[in-house]
Scaffold this motif. Structure first.
Motif, PDB file in Angstrom:
ATOM      1  N   TRP A   1       0.821  -1.212   0.000  1.00  0.00           N
ATOM      2  CA  TRP A   1       0.000   0.000   0.000  1.00  0.00           C
ATOM      3  C   TRP A   1       0.852   1.258   0.000  1.00  0.00           C
ATOM      4  CZ3 TRP A   1      -0.568   3.207   4.561  1.00  0.00           C
ATOM      5  CH2 TRP A   1      -1.477   4.275   4.388  1.00  0.00           C
ATOM      6  N   ARG A   2       0.402   2.262  -0.762  1.00  0.00           N
ATOM      7  CA  ARG A   2       1.050   3.560  -0.785  1.00  0.00           C
ATOM      8  C   ARG A   2       0.028   4.640  -0.450  1.00  0.00           C
ATOM      9  NH1 ARG A   2       4.356   3.036  -6.544  1.00  0.00           N
ATOM     10  NH2 ARG A   2       5.757   1.315  -5.895  1.00  0.00           N
ATOM     11  N   PRO A   3       0.439   5.666   0.282  1.00  0.00           N
ATOM     12  CA  PRO A   3      -0.489   6.764   0.568  1.00  0.00           C
ATOM     13  C   PRO A   3      -1.068   7.333  -0.725  1.00  0.00           C
ATOM     14  CG  PRO A   3       1.504   6.979   1.885  1.00  0.00           C
ATOM     15  CD  PRO A   3       1.757   5.867   0.914  1.00  0.00           C
ATOM     16  N   GLY A   4      -2.362   7.561  -0.739  1.00  0.00           N
ATOM     17  CA  GLY A   4      -3.028   8.107  -1.917  1.00  0.00           C
ATOM     18  C   GLY A   4      -3.568   7.056  -2.867  1.00  0.00           C
ATOM     19  N   ASP A   5      -3.257   5.760  -2.644  1.00  0.00           N
ATOM     20  CA  ASP A   5      -3.803   4.703  -3.490  1.00  0.00           C
ATOM     21  C   ASP A   5      -5.328   4.718  -3.466  1.00  0.00           C
ATOM     22  OD1 ASP A   5      -1.528   3.545  -4.530  1.00  0.00           O
ATOM     23  OD2 ASP A   5      -1.302   2.071  -2.919  1.00  0.00           O
ATOM     24  N   HIS A   6      -5.929   4.459  -4.641  1.00  0.00           N
ATOM     25  CA  HIS A   6      -7.390   4.385  -4.710  1.00  0.00           C
ATOM     26  C   HIS A   6      -7.786   3.254  -5.659  1.00  0.00           C
ATOM     27  CE1 HIS A   6      -6.207   6.931  -8.123  1.00  0.00           C
ATOM     28  NE2 HIS A   6      -7.271   6.436  -8.733  1.00  0.00           N
TER      29      HIS A   6
ATOM     30  N   ALA B   1       1.828  -4.115   5.072  1.00  0.00           N
ATOM     31  CA  ALA B   1       2.236  -5.446   4.621  1.00  0.00           C
ATOM     32  C   ALA B   1       1.185  -6.115   3.741  1.00  0.00           C
ATOM     33  CB  ALA B   1       2.517  -6.327   5.841  1.00  0.00           C
ATOM     34  N   TRP B   2       0.020  -5.500   3.585  1.00  0.00           N
ATOM     35  CA  TRP B   2      -1.072  -6.121   2.820  1.00  0.00           C
ATOM     36  C   TRP B   2      -0.809  -5.974   1.328  1.00  0.00           C
ATOM     37  CZ3 TRP B   2      -5.112  -7.865   6.063  1.00  0.00           C
ATOM     38  CH2 TRP B   2      -6.139  -8.549   5.402  1.00  0.00           C
ATOM     39  N   PRO B   3      -0.931  -7.052   0.528  1.00  0.00           N
ATOM     40  CA  PRO B   3      -0.662  -6.947  -0.903  1.00  0.00           C
ATOM     41  C   PRO B   3      -1.810  -6.265  -1.643  1.00  0.00           C
ATOM     42  CG  PRO B   3      -1.385  -9.164  -0.369  1.00  0.00           C
ATOM     43  CD  PRO B   3      -1.262  -8.435   0.944  1.00  0.00           C
ATOM     44  N   LEU B   4      -1.444  -5.496  -2.648  1.00  0.00           N
ATOM     45  CA  LEU B   4      -2.413  -4.893  -3.563  1.00  0.00           C
ATOM     46  C   LEU B   4      -2.076  -5.352  -4.976  1.00  0.00           C
ATOM     47  CD1 LEU B   4      -2.468  -1.171  -2.314  1.00  0.00           C
ATOM     48  CD2 LEU B   4      -3.869  -3.088  -1.507  1.00  0.00           C
ATOM     49  N   VAL B   5      -3.108  -5.640  -5.785  1.00  0.00           N
ATOM     50  CA  VAL B   5      -2.917  -5.958  -7.197  1.00  0.00           C
ATOM     51  C   VAL B   5      -3.191  -4.689  -7.985  1.00  0.00           C
ATOM     52  CG1 VAL B   5      -3.647  -7.391  -9.139  1.00  0.00           C
ATOM     53  CG2 VAL B   5      -3.606  -8.352  -6.810  1.00  0.00           C
ATOM     54  N   VAL B   6      -2.184  -4.236  -8.768  1.00  0.00           N
ATOM     55  CA  VAL B   6      -2.297  -2.939  -9.423  1.00  0.00           C
ATOM     56  C   VAL B   6      -2.037  -3.050 -10.918  1.00  0.00           C
ATOM     57  CG1 VAL B   6      -1.569  -1.752  -7.322  1.00  0.00           C
ATOM     58  CG2 VAL B   6       0.146  -2.366  -9.038  1.00  0.00           C
ATOM     59  N   ARG B   7      -2.619  -2.104 -11.653  1.00  0.00           N
ATOM     60  CA  ARG B   7      -2.282  -1.887 -13.061  1.00  0.00           C
ATOM     61  C   ARG B   7      -1.861  -0.423 -13.156  1.00  0.00           C
ATOM     62  NH1 ARG B   7      -6.309  -3.844 -15.333  1.00  0.00           N
ATOM     63  NH2 ARG B   7      -5.437  -5.681 -16.397  1.00  0.00           N
ATOM     64  N   GLY B   8      -0.584  -0.215 -13.391  1.00  0.00           N
ATOM     65  CA  GLY B   8      -0.082   1.150 -13.328  1.00  0.00           C
ATOM     66  C   GLY B   8      -0.135   1.633 -11.878  1.00  0.00           C
ATOM     67  N   ASP B   9      -0.788   2.784 -11.682  1.00  0.00           N
ATOM     68  CA  ASP B   9      -0.930   3.320 -10.330  1.00  0.00           C
ATOM     69  C   ASP B   9      -2.299   3.021  -9.723  1.00  0.00           C
ATOM     70  OD1 ASP B   9       1.611   4.434 -10.302  1.00  0.00           O
ATOM     71  OD2 ASP B   9       0.943   6.293 -11.252  1.00  0.00           O
TER      72      ASP B   9
END
Length: 378
Positions: A267-272, A296-304
């Protein structure tokens, strides 16, 4: 001197640092000096199966021959020919090339540690140290004992020992005989304070700059698949993004995806959420994920953009399974169920607020303080 208390202190260090098995066999590398003689006698008195080995470099003519004879006749040492080499590094390599099939111990002390720390600070700007264990398995049971303690032990036990007359001409001799006495004049606790530096390391300048500022947010790639992230006055370690072109293991999570171009990251601050204005921070709050577990929680992302939050927000074609140890149970929640993708762990329901893996919180990465030095600093 209370030699019994001395031996008990050495035994406590051996147990704390797992240096020698109780009653085990150990070969002491002896020079004939007070430190190795003290170690040889102490280990014998503590009930270990002790042998001795002396490596004769032949550097000091008759004095070297006398040292070898002392070790053989008084300490019962096996004497081997260690001639050759031109530098301290060469001689050290030769010394440690013998008896590699045995557990070996050396008589390095807290005094040696202080000299090493001081030399490394001057030579490299970072305090190096002598470790309790060498990488090749050699152990140092006397690292908490001072040199004068070993001499006092030998005198109290009636043990003869040799003195190396070449020591004053070495760099270590310069530190021991000239620099440290001056530092003690500056402050009587100089040696103790230098000793404490042995367990400290120096951070890369870019890491220092990152941690000194508390404005905004930034991140630093530490290599080895890790990043350190700082958001205002908080910082944490995070794994670098991983391409989801195969099964990805992230802490206890196993994640796969049908589509290409996706990545897994923290996770990064500002993620939506993709296509929505809802912030991931609010997703965590709604799912009652503790703040300490979010990094520590995983996020699945495409780009930002975040397309899936395993265990909380699903996405078509993305499958995430969280494995739990047999001793733990799945927490309650509304997350999807899934089967284990290989491995031997038990299947589990993925809870919406289950504990994350990977260890949150700040554990600053640091640069190695430098290779240990065991004899003359060079």
């Amino acid at each position: 001197m209370d030699t019994r208390a001395f031996r008990q202190a050495v035994e406590a260090d051996i147990r704390e640092h797992d240096l020698i098995a109780p009653g085990g066999e150990v070969t002491v590398l002896v020079s004939g000096g007070a430190d190795s003689t003290s170690l040889w006698h102490t280990l014998r008195e503590l009930g270990y199966e002790v042998s001795a080995l002396h490596v004769d470099h032949g550097l000091r003519g008759q004095e070297s021959e006398d040292d070898a004879a002392f070790c053989r006749d008084v300490l019962g040492a096996e004497v081997v020919d260690g001639r050759g080499g031109k530098t301290e590094d060469d001689w050290r390599e030769i010394r440690y090339s013998f008896a590699t099939n045995r557990l070996r111990a050396t008589g390095h002390t807290a005094s040696d540690q202080v000299e090493t720390v001081l030399y490394r600070i001057v030579a490299s700007g970072a305090p190096g140290k002598i470790d309790w264990h060498r990488a090749d398995g050699v152990v140092r049971p006397l690292l908490n004992r001072w040199r004068d303690e070993n001499e006092a032990y030998c005198l109290a036990e009636g043990l003869d020992f040799r003195r190396d007359t070449s020591n004053p001409d070495t760099k270590r001799g310069l530190i021991r005989n000239e620099i440290l006495p001056l530092l003690r004049r500056l402050h009587p606790a100089a040696e103790g304070n230098l000793l404490r530096l042995a367990d400290r390391k120096t951070a890369p300048p870019e890491l220092v700059r990152l941690l000194e500022s508390i404005d905004g947010s930034t991140r630093l790639d530490l290599g080895g698949g890790r990043q350190i992230v700082r958001e205002y006055d908080r910082a944490w370690l995070e794994r670098s993004p991983v391409a989801l072109d195969r099964e990805v293991r992230w802490g206890p999570w196993r994640i796969t995806a049908d589509d290409k171009g996706l990545k897994v990251r923290g996770w990064r601050p500002g993620d939506h959420l993709a296509g929505r204005r809802k912030k991931i921070q609010d997703v965590f709050v709604d799912a009652k994920v503790p703040r300490s577990e979010r990094e520590a929680w995983p996020l699945v992302v495409r780009g930002d953009e975040v397309v899936a939050v395993p265990g909380i927000v699903e996405a078509e074609g993305v499958k995430a399974v969280r494995l739990l140890s047999a001793s733990s149970g799945a927490a309650g929640g509304a997350g999807p169920e899934g089967t284990v993708l290989g491995g031997t762990g038990p299947e589990s329901t993925v809870p919406s607020a289950a504990s994350g893996g990977g260890g949150a919180g700040l554990r600053p990465a640091v640069a190695d303080a430098g290779e240990e030095d065991e004899s003359e600093p060079d």
